[in-house]
Structure formats: C-alpha cells, structure tokens
Design a protein around this motif. Structure first.
Motif, PDB file in Angstrom:
ATOM      1  N   LYS A 194      10.548 -66.221 103.461  1.00 26.20           N
ATOM      2  CA  LYS A 194      10.472 -67.604 103.012  1.00 26.20           C
ATOM      3  C   LYS A 194       9.723 -68.477 104.009  1.00 26.20           C
ATOM      4  O   LYS A 194       9.063 -69.453 103.634  1.00 26.20           O
ATOM      5  N   THR A 197       5.548 -67.132 103.927  1.00 26.75           N
ATOM      6  CA  THR A 197       4.813 -66.889 102.685  1.00 26.75           C
ATOM      7  C   THR A 197       4.345 -68.205 102.074  1.00 26.75           C
ATOM      8  O   THR A 197       5.119 -69.163 101.977  1.00 26.75           O
ATOM      9  N   TRP A 198       3.093 -68.247 101.666  1.00 25.61           N
ATOM     10  CA  TRP A 198       2.574 -69.419 100.962  1.00 25.61           C
ATOM     11  C   TRP A 198       3.280 -69.521  99.625  1.00 25.61           C
ATOM     12  O   TRP A 198       3.432 -68.536  98.909  1.00 25.61           O
ATOM     13  N   ARG A 199       3.693 -70.759  99.260  1.00 23.84           N
ATOM     14  CA  ARG A 199       4.458 -70.953  98.031  1.00 23.84           C
ATOM     15  C   ARG A 199       3.739 -71.931  97.095  1.00 23.84           C
ATOM     16  O   ARG A 199       3.085 -72.881  97.540  1.00 23.84           O
ATOM     17  N   ARG A 200       3.921 -71.716  95.815  1.00 27.24           N
ATOM     18  CA  ARG A 200       3.335 -72.580  94.794  1.00 27.24           C
ATOM     19  C   ARG A 200       4.454 -73.347  94.092  1.00 27.24           C
ATOM     20  O   ARG A 200       5.342 -72.741  93.508  1.00 27.24           O
ATOM     21  N   ALA A 201       4.413 -74.688  94.169  1.00 27.70           N
ATOM     22  CA  ALA A 201       5.449 -75.531  93.563  1.00 27.70           C
ATOM     23  C   ALA A 201       4.855 -76.300  92.383  1.00 27.70           C
ATOM     24  O   ALA A 201       3.753 -76.878  92.476  1.00 27.70           O
ATOM     25  N   PRO A 213       3.208 -71.802 104.930  1.00 25.27           N
ATOM     26  CA  PRO A 213       4.428 -71.249 105.527  1.00 25.27           C
ATOM     27  C   PRO A 213       4.892 -72.081 106.700  1.00 25.27           C
ATOM     28  O   PRO A 213       4.122 -72.799 107.318  1.00 25.27           O
TER      29      PRO A 213
END
Length: 223
Positions: A194, A197-201, A213
């Motif tokens: 978590k 890691t690159w996250r998409r919202a 990240p």
C-alpha cells in the motif's frame, strides 16, 4: 541332536543325512542352536513354499556379472551400479532392481493399491483421499480459496497442525509457504504494498486521480 561319528554332526530329518553342523543355519531358539533342516533342504522347502503360494522362482543371471555391474531380474539387463539405487540393508549395498524397473514397480504398486500417484500422495501426506478434495473444492465453488482462480490443484495445510485448510492454486499455495504461514508477515506485506504502489482513485464518473506511493523512489533514466 542326532550324532554319528562325532558331536560336530547332526542328522537332517528331511534328507536323512548326517552332516557337519556348519551345514545348518543358526537358530538360537532351538536347544542345539541349529536349524531343524540342513541348509540345502531348508532352501528347497522355502522354494516349494513360494511355489505353493504362487510366487515365481527367483531369477538368476544367465552368466557371470562383471565387477562394478549388477543384473536386474526385471529387465534382464546387466547395468552399472550407478543405475541402481543405494540400499544399506542389502549385502551389496544396492537395490535388487535398476532405477527404471524400481520406478515402474512403484508406479504399478501405487496404481494397484491407491488408484494412482495423486491418490497415494494425498493419503500419505495429508491423510485424505480424492473424495475429500472434491468436497472441499465444491465448498469453495470450484475456485482457489484465495484468488478465485479456476481449477486449483494444490492442497493447503497447516505445517504445525497438519490440518487441511483448503484447495489453492500454485501461486497462492507457494505464497503462503514463502511467508511461513505467518499472519504478521502477510499484514506487513500488505502495508508495504500500500505504501509503495501507485493508486488510481475515482474523482468523478470516468475521471481518476493517480496518487504516488508514500515511499520509494522513481527509477533512474538509465534503468
């Protein structure tokens, strides 16, 4: 002991001959410490008993076997000792059958007694059979209990208790093993992912924001 001509002889009741005591096997359970029948008669009686029970006579090599080699009674071939498995219990230190024939005999025994190698493996290692595996898989909906992959084949069990927990795919089963079934390590791995890691919202319908990240570094231009 029946004696004729000296105390170092004994009569064999099978052939009626008086023979030296060295012609009898040792048997500490008998009062004279010797077998009831002479070696030759004992061998003949043993072979007759084997034939009466349907056991074929022991095969012997057709000729002398060179040093460093051994004859396999199944395939009838003389092979080097490297082609036989080691066996400390045998006088020559090697199994009776060559590696190829030994494996073939093992497969035949597993097929005859268990219906196949998988059934043998399940019973020997996990104490269950194929019916139990099918029942567990049905309870999981036919998919891996962790990732939902179709047709999982691996039985997952607790290494401390031996208790079978479910049926997993290769990757999930191996993953649990790599983390040593430790929930703390798995939780740490989740936290780590978590944070790296690159996250998409989702901001609006069809609109996403990519968040970076919490830690880590971008790859260099040369990588």
């Amino acid at each position: 002991m029946s004696v004729s001509g000296g105390s170092d002889e004994k009569e064999c009741p099978q052939c009626g001959r008086f023979l030296r005591t060295t012609e009898f096997h040792k048997n500490q359970r008998r009062s004279d410490g010797l077998a009831y029948y002479c070696k030759q008669c004992a061998a003949e009686r043993s072979e007759q008993s084997r034939r009466n029970r349907g056991i074929r006579p022991a095969r012997k090599p057709p000729g002398p076997v060179p040093d460093g080699s051994k004859w396999c009674p199944d395939c009838g071939s003389v092979k080097t000792l490297a082609e036989f498995a080691r066996a400390k219990a045998r006088a020559d230190g090697y199994h009776t059958y060559c590696l190829v024939c030994h494996s073939a005999r093992g497969r035949e025994t597993r097929d005859r007694l268990y219906g196949g190698s998988r059934e043998y493996h399940l019973r020997r290692r996990y104490g269950i059979d194929g019916a139990v595996v099918a029942e567990l898989l049905a309870e999981q909906g036919g998919v891996c209990a962790i990732c939902g992959a179709n047709d999982p084949q691996h039985v997952d069990h607790g290494h401390r208790t031996g208790w079978v927990r479910g049926i997993l795919c290769f990757n999930c089963n191996g993953g649990l093993g790599q983390f040593r079934d430790d929930p703390v390590l798995l939780a740490n791995a989740i936290t780590y992912l978590k944070g790296t890691t690159w996250r998409r919202a989702l901001i609006h319908p069809g609109v996403y924001r990519i968040s970076s990240p919490a830690r880590g570094r971008l790859p260099s231009r040369s990588s």
